[in-house]
Each structure stands twice: as C-alpha cells, then as structure tokens.
Motif scaffolding. Structure first.
Motif, PDB file in Angstrom:
ATOM      1  N   TYR A  37       0.838  -1.181   0.000  1.00 51.43           N
ATOM      2  CA  TYR A  37       0.000   0.000   0.000  1.00 51.43           C
ATOM      3  C   TYR A  37       0.882   1.242   0.000  1.00 51.43           C
ATOM      4  CZ  TYR A  37      -4.170  -2.772   1.151  1.00 51.43           C
ATOM      5  OH  TYR A  37      -5.218  -3.667   1.122  1.00 51.43           O
ATOM      6  N   GLY A  81       3.281  -3.675   8.398  1.00 48.60           N
ATOM      7  CA  GLY A  81       4.575  -3.252   8.918  1.00 48.60           C
ATOM      8  C   GLY A  81       4.547  -1.765   9.209  1.00 48.60           C
ATOM      9  N   PHE A 125      -4.156   0.739  -2.153  1.00 48.10           N
ATOM     10  CA  PHE A 125      -3.709  -0.582  -2.560  1.00 48.10           C
ATOM     11  C   PHE A 125      -2.898  -0.514  -3.850  1.00 48.10           C
ATOM     12  CE2 PHE A 125      -3.690  -5.053  -2.972  1.00 48.10           C
ATOM     13  CZ  PHE A 125      -4.144  -5.429  -4.216  1.00 48.10           C
ATOM     14  N   PHE A 144      -9.507   2.377   1.696  1.00 45.78           N
ATOM     15  CA  PHE A 144      -9.491   3.114   2.954  1.00 45.78           C
ATOM     16  C   PHE A 144     -10.141   4.485   2.809  1.00 45.78           C
ATOM     17  CE2 PHE A 144      -6.774   0.856   6.008  1.00 45.78           C
ATOM     18  CZ  PHE A 144      -6.180  -0.099   5.203  1.00 45.78           C
ATOM     19  N   GLY A 145     -10.728   4.975   3.926  1.00 44.33           N
ATOM     20  CA  GLY A 145     -11.099   6.372   4.023  1.00 44.33           C
ATOM     21  C   GLY A 145      -9.853   7.223   4.252  1.00 44.33           C
ATOM     22  N   LYS A 146     -10.042   8.536   4.325  1.00 43.42           N
ATOM     23  CA  LYS A 146      -8.904   9.442   4.459  1.00 43.42           C
ATOM     24  C   LYS A 146      -8.395   9.576   5.881  1.00 43.42           C
ATOM     25  CE  LYS A 146      -9.526  12.251   0.335  1.00 43.42           C
ATOM     26  NZ  LYS A 146      -9.562  13.634  -0.223  1.00 43.42           N
ATOM     27  N   LEU A 167      -5.349  -3.495  12.904  1.00 39.30           N
ATOM     28  CA  LEU A 167      -6.778  -3.820  12.897  1.00 39.30           C
ATOM     29  C   LEU A 167      -7.367  -3.716  14.290  1.00 39.30           C
ATOM     30  CD1 LEU A 167      -9.250  -4.895  11.322  1.00 39.30           C
ATOM     31  CD2 LEU A 167      -8.442  -7.210  11.863  1.00 39.30           C
ATOM     32  N   PHE A 169      -8.824   4.845  10.659  1.00 38.73           N
ATOM     33  CA  PHE A 169      -9.234   4.678   9.274  1.00 38.73           C
ATOM     34  C   PHE A 169     -10.339   3.642   9.177  1.00 38.73           C
ATOM     35  CE2 PHE A 169      -5.948   7.057   7.130  1.00 38.73           C
ATOM     36  CZ  PHE A 169      -4.851   6.976   7.971  1.00 38.73           C
ATOM     37  N   GLN A 220      -3.929   3.879  13.737  1.00 36.44           N
ATOM     38  CA  GLN A 220      -2.530   4.105  13.371  1.00 36.44           C
ATOM     39  C   GLN A 220      -1.913   5.162  14.280  1.00 36.44           C
ATOM     40  OE1 GLN A 220      -1.745   5.606   9.372  1.00 36.44           O
ATOM     41  NE2 GLN A 220       0.226   4.541   9.312  1.00 36.44           N
ATOM     42  N   SER A 261     -13.910  -3.782   1.696  1.00 39.48           N
ATOM     43  CA  SER A 261     -13.454  -4.658   0.620  1.00 39.48           C
ATOM     44  C   SER A 261     -14.587  -5.596   0.231  1.00 39.48           C
ATOM     45  CB  SER A 261     -12.223  -5.464   1.033  1.00 39.48           C
ATOM     46  OG  SER A 261     -12.555  -6.413   2.022  1.00 39.48           O
ATOM     47  N   GLY A 285       4.396   6.955  13.114  1.00 38.47           N
ATOM     48  CA  GLY A 285       5.569   6.117  12.905  1.00 38.47           C
ATOM     49  C   GLY A 285       5.273   4.629  12.841  1.00 38.47           C
ATOM     50  N   LYS A 286       4.008   4.276  12.889  1.00 37.03           N
ATOM     51  CA  LYS A 286       3.626   2.863  12.850  1.00 37.03           C
ATOM     52  C   LYS A 286       2.667   2.601  11.698  1.00 37.03           C
ATOM     53  CE  LYS A 286       5.755   1.720  16.679  1.00 37.03           C
ATOM     54  NZ  LYS A 286       6.926   0.803  16.670  1.00 37.03           N
ATOM     55  N   GLY A 287       2.556   1.326  11.335  1.00 41.27           N
ATOM     56  CA  GLY A 287       1.565   0.956  10.351  1.00 41.27           C
ATOM     57  C   GLY A 287       0.191   0.819  10.991  1.00 41.27           C
ATOM     58  N   PRO A 288      -0.867   0.803  10.190  1.00 38.54           N
ATOM     59  CA  PRO A 288      -2.218   0.617  10.735  1.00 38.54           C
ATOM     60  C   PRO A 288      -2.353  -0.748  11.405  1.00 38.54           C
ATOM     61  CG  PRO A 288      -2.285   1.388   8.458  1.00 38.54           C
ATOM     62  CD  PRO A 288      -0.875   0.996   8.731  1.00 38.54           C
ATOM     63  N   ASN A 298      -7.956 -10.128   2.900  1.00 40.99           N
ATOM     64  CA  ASN A 298      -8.143  -8.744   3.311  1.00 40.99           C
ATOM     65  C   ASN A 298      -8.630  -8.629   4.737  1.00 40.99           C
ATOM     66  OD1 ASN A 298      -7.381  -7.415   0.958  1.00 40.99           O
ATOM     67  ND2 ASN A 298      -9.359  -7.838   0.002  1.00 40.99           N
ATOM     68  N   TYR A 311      -9.156   0.549  11.329  1.00 39.39           N
ATOM     69  CA  TYR A 311      -7.756   0.448  11.685  1.00 39.39           C
ATOM     70  C   TYR A 311      -7.347   1.657  12.521  1.00 39.39           C
ATOM     71  CZ  TYR A 311      -6.706  -3.528   8.668  1.00 39.39           C
ATOM     72  OH  TYR A 311      -6.647  -4.783   8.120  1.00 39.39           O
ATOM     73  N   GLY A 363      -7.854  -5.813  -2.522  1.00 42.57           N
ATOM     74  CA  GLY A 363      -7.278  -4.949  -1.521  1.00 42.57           C
ATOM     75  C   GLY A 363      -8.349  -4.192  -0.769  1.00 42.57           C
ATOM     76  N   LEU A 364      -7.924  -3.556   0.295  1.00 40.17           N
ATOM     77  CA  LEU A 364      -8.815  -2.720   1.075  1.00 40.17           C
ATOM     78  C   LEU A 364      -8.878  -1.316   0.482  1.00 40.17           C
ATOM     79  CD1 LEU A 364      -7.732  -3.666   4.716  1.00 40.17           C
ATOM     80  CD2 LEU A 364      -9.950  -4.122   3.683  1.00 40.17           C
ATOM     81  N   GLY A 389      -5.384   8.056   3.541  1.00 39.60           N
ATOM     82  CA  GLY A 389      -5.441   6.645   3.865  1.00 39.60           C
ATOM     83  C   GLY A 389      -4.579   5.842   2.904  1.00 39.60           C
TER      84      GLY A 389
END
Lengths: 114, 114
Positions: free
Chosen positions: A35, A106, A45, B104-106, B46, B89, B38, B93, B41-44, A100, B36, B101-102, A42
């Motif tokens: 992504y 990561g 993909f 995402f919203g903004k 769940l 977020f 976030q 899907s 400095g990190k990924g989203p 999904n 999600y 893929g997912l 956001g």
C-alpha cells in the motif's frame, strides 16, 4: 514473532531514480500486499502477491512492480521516480484465505523523492 | 473516485467521552468493513471489523454500528482514554471475484484530552 518487517525505514531518492523496498511477512503468512500512504491520506492498494505471482493490482502505473520469493518475502520496485511518489509505503501480510480480513501491517518505508 | 468517505477529519474529545467516527461507501459489492488504528511512525493495526449481516459489533470499548440501507457505518469508542489518541481509518473490501485490496477512508485524527 517479529511481525511484518520492512526495510529500509527511510529512503531519500532523486527524480528519475529507481528504488527497491523490502518486506518480510509475519511468520506463517503467505500473502503480501503493498500500500502507498500519502501524507494525510489513507493507504492505497498497489498490488498483492501470492505464490510468487501478482494476483491483484490497484490503480498504479507499470513503474510500480514487485516480486515475491519462495520464503514469502517480497520486494516493491519503483522506476523513474516522480516527486509524487513521495509517501509511506506499507507492506501487509495475511493468510490467503483471509486475504483482506486479518491484514498485519509493517511500520513502512518513508520514501522522499527530491 | 473516493469510494469510502470518512468524517470528521479531526476530533477532540475529553477523557471518558464517546468519540464517533462515520464512514459512507458507494460500492454495494463491499461486504467487509474494518477499522484500523494508526499511531505516528507505525503501520495501521486492525481494531474491529463487521460484515453486513449484523447491525452492530462490540469488542471491548470499541463498537461498530452498520446501516446497510444507508451504506454507512461508524466507530464508537466508549470511555475514551488519552492512549486512544491516534488516527483512525475505516476501510472496505469485497470478497467476491478475488482480492482487490482494502479501500481506505482518508482518516480521522482523534485527540483525547486528559
């Protein structure tokens, strides 16, 4: 369990150059998705790899390509970099039958194109 | 074309309050709706997810409400804490026809004030 690991964490490139980003999926996962997350947006993909093949692709040009290795790790390659390619690139892994649904992300690679 | 619209863009709530984040989707093929979280400095990561066959799902302090006819869903955080301050977020899907893929919203930047 190290989770999803990405390298490098930060990268600075110049317009026109090429870049390769790397991802190791969570242990036991066989599917890798990439992504792009622009600042304040956001994630979008890019594509997904399973069994070393690109299975699905989002709305990204052919400058974006990837690869998956037999150990399920993956690379994202971007050619002819543009300023607009500056973003956080996220790798996510999952089991293919939950492709999904239980995505583990990561921390990403922050790419800056100057 | 934004297929998942998220609001508000930012939200400030006092500790113990109930922040509510809303999302609307257009694609009626969507059948999986995750949220999600976030941190910088990190990924989203769940948080919670829902399918259209139920109108509400609760996991700990997080609740999703889903309105299939209106094509809307929302996240409620009960007894919010300063540690909940993050960007949230919504995503969507479809499971039919392969994995795209997912979407995402903004995102919503949430601040919980002590």
């Amino acid at each position: 369990d190290a989770g999803v690991t990405q390298s490098p964490t930060h990268l600075i490139k110049t317009r026109g150059q090429q870049v390769t980003l790397r991802c190791s999926p969570k242990s036991g996962h066989d599917t890798v998705s990439w992504y792009q997350q622009a600042l304040g947006q956001g994630p979008q993909f890019i594509f997904q790899y399973y069994e070393e093949e690109e299975r699905q692709r989002g709305n990204f040009p052919d400058r974006f390509s990837g690869h998956q290795f037999p150990n399920y790790s993956s690379e994202l390659n971007v050619n002819a970099l543009l300023l607009g390619d500056s973003a956080l690139y996220l790798c996510a892994s999952s089991l293919t039958y939950e492709v999904n649904e239980k995505l583990f992300f990561g921390s990403g690679t922050q790419l800056s194109v100057l | 074309q934004q297929q998942v619209k998220q609001s508000p863009q930012s939200l400030i709530v006092q500790k113990g309050g109930i922040p509510i984040i809303n999302c609307a989707y257009e694609n009626t093929a969507f059948d999986y709706f995750p949220w999600y979280q976030q941190f910088p400095g990190k990924g989203p990561a769940l948080l919670i997810a829902i399918r259209p066959d139920v109108s509400e799902k609760k996991e700990g302090r997080f609740t999703i409400s889903f309105n299939k006819s209106a094509k809307q869903f929302s996240l409620h955080i009960m007894d919010s804490q300063p540690g909940d301050s993050a960007t949230y977020f919504c995503a969507a899907s479809s499971s039919g026809g392969g994995a795209d893929g997912l979407t995402f919203g903004k995102g919503t930047h949430l601040i919980i004030q002590p």
